[in-house]
Motif scaffolding. Structure first.
Motif, PDB file in Angstrom:
ATOM      1  N   ALA A  57       9.910   2.948  -1.498  1.00  0.00           N
ATOM      2  CA  ALA A  57       9.678   2.580  -0.255  1.00  0.00           C
ATOM      3  C   ALA A  57       9.725   0.921  -0.562  1.00  0.00           C
ATOM      4  CB  ALA A  57       8.522   2.936   0.224  1.00  0.00           C
ATOM      5  N   SER A  58       9.743   0.437  -1.612  1.00  0.00           N
ATOM      6  CA  SER A  58       9.661  -0.990  -1.999  1.00  0.00           C
ATOM      7  C   SER A  58      10.556  -1.781  -0.941  1.00  0.00           C
ATOM      8  CB  SER A  58       9.746  -1.317  -3.147  1.00  0.00           C
ATOM      9  OG  SER A  58      11.111  -1.134  -3.766  1.00  0.00           O
ATOM     10  N   GLU A  59      10.142  -3.000  -0.282  1.00  0.00           N
ATOM     11  CA  GLU A  59      11.184  -3.556   0.456  1.00  0.00           C
ATOM     12  C   GLU A  59      12.021  -4.593   0.032  1.00  0.00           C
ATOM     13  OE1 GLU A  59      10.319  -6.874   4.246  1.00  0.00           O
ATOM     14  OE2 GLU A  59       8.637  -6.723   2.812  1.00  0.00           O
TER      15      GLU A  59
ATOM     16  N   MET B  48       1.688   8.305  -6.206  1.00  0.00           N
ATOM     17  CA  MET B  48       1.467   7.183  -5.205  1.00  0.00           C
ATOM     18  C   MET B  48       2.427   6.067  -5.576  1.00  0.00           C
ATOM     19  SD  MET B  48      -0.121   3.953  -5.420  1.00  0.00           S
ATOM     20  CE  MET B  48      -1.415   4.107  -6.382  1.00  0.00           C
ATOM     21  N   ILE B  49       2.585   5.728  -6.856  1.00  0.00           N
ATOM     22  CA  ILE B  49       3.409   4.871  -7.565  1.00  0.00           C
ATOM     23  C   ILE B  49       4.869   5.156  -7.151  1.00  0.00           C
ATOM     24  CG2 ILE B  49       4.131   3.544  -9.520  1.00  0.00           C
ATOM     25  CD1 ILE B  49       1.272   2.946  -8.531  1.00  0.00           C
TER      26      ILE B  49
ATOM     27  N   GLY C 138      -4.137   0.229  -5.273  1.00  0.00           N
ATOM     28  CA  GLY C 138      -4.056   1.762  -5.012  1.00  0.00           C
ATOM     29  C   GLY C 138      -4.165   2.606  -6.586  1.00  0.00           C
TER      30      GLY C 138
ATOM     31  N   LYS D  13       5.900   4.499  -3.551  1.00  0.00           N
ATOM     32  CA  LYS D  13       5.761   2.908  -3.410  1.00  0.00           C
ATOM     33  C   LYS D  13       6.984   2.405  -3.847  1.00  0.00           C
ATOM     34  CE  LYS D  13       0.805   2.207  -2.906  1.00  0.00           C
ATOM     35  NZ  LYS D  13       0.695   1.996  -1.195  1.00  0.00           N
TER      36      LYS D  13
ATOM     37  N   GLN E 285      12.129   2.356 -11.881  1.00  0.00           N
ATOM     38  CA  GLN E 285      12.067   3.505 -11.329  1.00  0.00           C
ATOM     39  C   GLN E 285      12.392   4.596 -12.345  1.00  0.00           C
ATOM     40  OE1 GLN E 285      14.626   2.868  -7.859  1.00  0.00           O
ATOM     41  NE2 GLN E 285      13.146   3.113  -6.678  1.00  0.00           N
TER      42      GLN E 285
ATOM     43  N   PHE F 151       3.688  -5.878  -2.939  1.00  0.00           N
ATOM     44  CA  PHE F 151       3.977  -4.301  -3.434  1.00  0.00           C
ATOM     45  C   PHE F 151       3.254  -4.186  -4.636  1.00  0.00           C
ATOM     46  CE2 PHE F 151       6.632  -2.440  -6.678  1.00  0.00           C
ATOM     47  CZ  PHE F 151       6.571  -1.046  -6.257  1.00  0.00           C
ATOM     48  N   ARG F 152       3.239  -5.142  -5.797  1.00  0.00           N
ATOM     49  CA  ARG F 152       2.816  -5.252  -7.143  1.00  0.00           C
ATOM     50  C   ARG F 152       0.974  -4.877  -6.731  1.00  0.00           C
ATOM     51  NH1 ARG F 152       0.936  -3.173 -10.679  1.00  0.00           N
ATOM     52  NH2 ARG F 152       1.055  -4.055 -13.009  1.00  0.00           N
TER      53      ARG F 152
ATOM     54  N   ASP G 122      -0.480  -4.180  -4.017  1.00  0.00           N
ATOM     55  CA  ASP G 122      -0.752  -2.633  -3.397  1.00  0.00           C
ATOM     56  C   ASP G 122      -0.544  -1.598  -4.518  1.00  0.00           C
ATOM     57  OD1 ASP G 122      -1.188  -1.183  -1.317  1.00  0.00           O
ATOM     58  OD2 ASP G 122       1.128  -0.537  -1.124  1.00  0.00           O
ATOM     59  N   VAL G 123       0.215  -1.788  -5.327  1.00  0.00           N
ATOM     60  CA  VAL G 123       0.243  -0.669  -6.382  1.00  0.00           C
ATOM     61  C   VAL G 123      -1.206  -0.838  -7.250  1.00  0.00           C
ATOM     62  CG1 VAL G 123       1.307  -0.259  -8.640  1.00  0.00           C
ATOM     63  CG2 VAL G 123       2.770  -0.528  -6.528  1.00  0.00           C
TER      64      VAL G 123
END
Length: 589
Positions: free
Chosen positions: A406-408, A399-400, A301, A403, A433, A294-295, A297-298
């Motif tokens: 939606a983080s798993e 975008m952040i 992105g 994400k 958040q 996730f990180r 991906d961020v």
């Protein structure tokens, strides 16, 4: 009087040989390290279970007797020990309101350890090899009974499920069986007590029913015994059913086998606990890998969005420069044509005899028109293009935000082993958040005052959802850059040159001066706009990324902890397997 049927006395004095003592020492060290690991992961229940396991490693083979209230557990124990005495109290009403651990002792004694647990010592020979734990009913309503009963289960060596022969299908008993079987995979035998209250046909049906039910629940070839403590205590051994039960115990447990079996059971429990920890660590690794992904991906992105925004900046500057070039080229041609000898002469004569602008006034008008045309051109182009840039910048933030939502989540708050880690992670994520939302709702985070000093553009929050909301921030800043004052420099330079104008020969020098100033202004406009807008985009990206500092610290800490736990758990696993192989070899030999 039944002890002679129960125990093989040959060689009993030399059961614990040197090899067995060595194995016990090895297993004790394994359990100790497992205990340290449970302390490390701060799991109080597992720590207590391993502590109990270690404390009982030197105790005899332990039978734990479980079943519902009034199933006849206490009577069963009295008959099994066959001392002629009521070691466990029996009465019409439920008597076992505590857990009673029956162990060997030189004299009869009852030791109360706490309101829910007592030890009963007796000089019964078989108790040198086995200990018996009598528990309250599985359907008891007293919370601590169930809690403490479950504490004995992991350290038990054999679970004896006692049912009423008349009704061995009560749900609470089988629910407790599920707990024992699924959680701890303990060795289990089944006893249908009070068989004297049923005729042979009904008893046979219930014995088969328990056998089939246990088989369906995963017990291979379940051992089911039907007994009558009443008949046994009355001396009717042939009818009581205890002979076959004692044969099973003698063939499978006593006669020198109990110490080795106990070590096997200790290893099995250690393996079970270690597997549970391993599964928990695996879940923890999966969560760390998901968070790391996730990180990344961020970050990727943000990099992509930054690249997109920087391309927009380059296109914007290129567009602005094209407009600048078009206007300044037109004014250069107008200047060149206006500086011809006849044009200047006409303007000079016209200025004497009419109100038309003379040469000086014309030049001033040309500079003023140049200034207005440039400002209008650049302002319009900025208005047209900044919106796209602003929207692109805001997309980084949006975008952040998406994400984050939606983080798993792999490690749940009710995780068996690492619920505290899951909760800590949830807190870090929630804080991230909250921090990010606060970041989005503060316009000052998007003004870049250090890049555009002394500019105080008024703007609404970008949290309104429109990319246009930060147009004012950028537009108000860039339109006040010093490069927009280039015409003042042009006017001054050309004016100085014009003041010295004496002939058409000076025309080239004036045009060259104009071109030089225009080129300088062009370079300044291109450099300053490109530099500051690109820096602005990167600055916002860095600000967004900075929100993840706490999350990044968690990832780094978690990486080290997971690797350490994996190494320790793997080391314990290897030693458990080695000790298990040694025990198997000893049994075979």
């Amino acid at each position: 009087m039944w002890i002679c049927n129960f125990v093989q006395t040959e060689g009993m004095t030399d059961i614990l040989n040197d090899k067995l003592l060595t194995l016990r020492s090895q297993i004790d060290e394994i359990v100790k390290d497992l205990h340290d690991l449970t302390v490390e992961i701060r799991h109080e229940e597992l720590t207590r279970i391993v502590s109990d396991l270690r404390n009982r490693i030197n105790e005899p083979f332990m039978f734990v007797i479980v079943g519902e209230v009034k199933a006849g557990k206490s009577s069963f124990i009295n008959a099994l020990l066959s001392t002629g005495k009521e070691i466990c109290k029996v009465a019409p009403q439920p008597m076992t309101d505590t857990i009673q651990q029956v162990i060997w002792g030189e004299r009869e004694e009852v030791i109360t350890l706490n309101p829910y647990l007592k030890k009963i010592t007796h000089p019964v020979e078989i108790l040198k090899e086995i200990a018996i734990v009598d528990t309250p009913g599985t359907n008891t309503i007293v919370e601590h009974h169930q809690e403490i009963t479950e504490r004995f289960v992991p350290a038990s060596d054999l679970i004896v499920f006692v049912f009423e022969a008349k009704n061995p299908y009560r749900q609470s008993a089988w629910d407790f069986f599920d707990f024992i079987h699924t959680e701890w995979r303990r060795k289990v035998i089944f006893v249908l007590q009070q068989k004297d209250l049923l005729d042979e046909a009904d008893l046979a049906v219930n014995v088969k029913g328990v056998f089939d039910h246990a088989t369906k629940k995963g017990i291979e070839e379940p051992k089911v015994f039907a007994t009558s403590a009443k008949q046994e205590m009355e001396g009717n051994a042939l009818e009581s059913g205890f002979l076959s039960l004692r044969d099973y115990i003698r063939e499978n447990i006593t006669g020198g086998k109990a110490p080795v079996l106990k070590l096997q059971n200790n290893l099995a429990t250690s393996r079970n606990l270690n597997e549970r920890i391993a599964k928990g660590v695996a879940d923890r690794r999966k969560q760390w890998e998901a968070d790391l992904s996730f990180r990344r991906d961020v970050s990727q992105g943000l990099e992509k969005q930054e690249s997109k925004s920087l391309r927009q900046v380059d296109m914007l500057v290129e567009n602005l420069i094209a407009g600048y070039d078009r206007i300044t080229l037109a004014k250069e041609q107008e200047l060149s044509e206006g500086l011809s000898f006849f044009s200047l002469l006409r303007r000079s004569i016209a200025g004497i005899f009419t109100k038309k602008a003379n040469a000086q006034q014309w030049l001033e008008g040309l500079a003023k028109d140049l200034d207005q045309s440039l400002h209008l051109e650049l302002q319009n182009k900025l208005n047209d293009n900044i919106a796209d840039l602003a929207d692109s910048i805001q997309q980084m933030a949006k975008m952040i935000d998406l994400k984050l939502t939606a983080s798993e989540t792999v490690l749940k708050n009710n995780h068996e082993i690492f619920s505290d880690i899951a909760e800590r992670r949830a807190n870090v994520l929630q804080e991230l958040q909250d921090t990010f939302h606060r970041f989005l709702n503060r316009p000052e985070n998007f003004t870049a005052d250090h890049l555009f000093p002394d500019k105080q553009p008024a703007t609404t929050s970008i949290a309104t959802g429109s990319g246009l909301a930060i147009v004012g921030v950028i537009l108000a800043a860039v339109t006040k850059l010093s490069v927009f004052d280039i015409t003042g420099g042009v006017l001054t330079t050309v004016g100085v040159l014009f003041a010295g104008f004496t002939s058409a020969a000076k025309r080239k020098k004036i045009v060259d001066g104009f071109q030089k100033e225009i080129a300088g202004g062009r370079q300044a406009l291109q450099s300053e706009l490109s530099e500051k807008l690109r820096a602005y985009v990167t600055d916002i990206k860095v600000k967004i990324d900075r929100n993840f500092e706490g999350f990044d610290e968690m990832l780094k800490r978690e990486e080290g902890q997971v690797k350490l736990l994996e190494e320790r758990q793997r080391g314990i696993w290897e030693r458990i397997e080695s000790a298990g192989a040694t025990i198997e070899l000893k049994i075979i030999s």
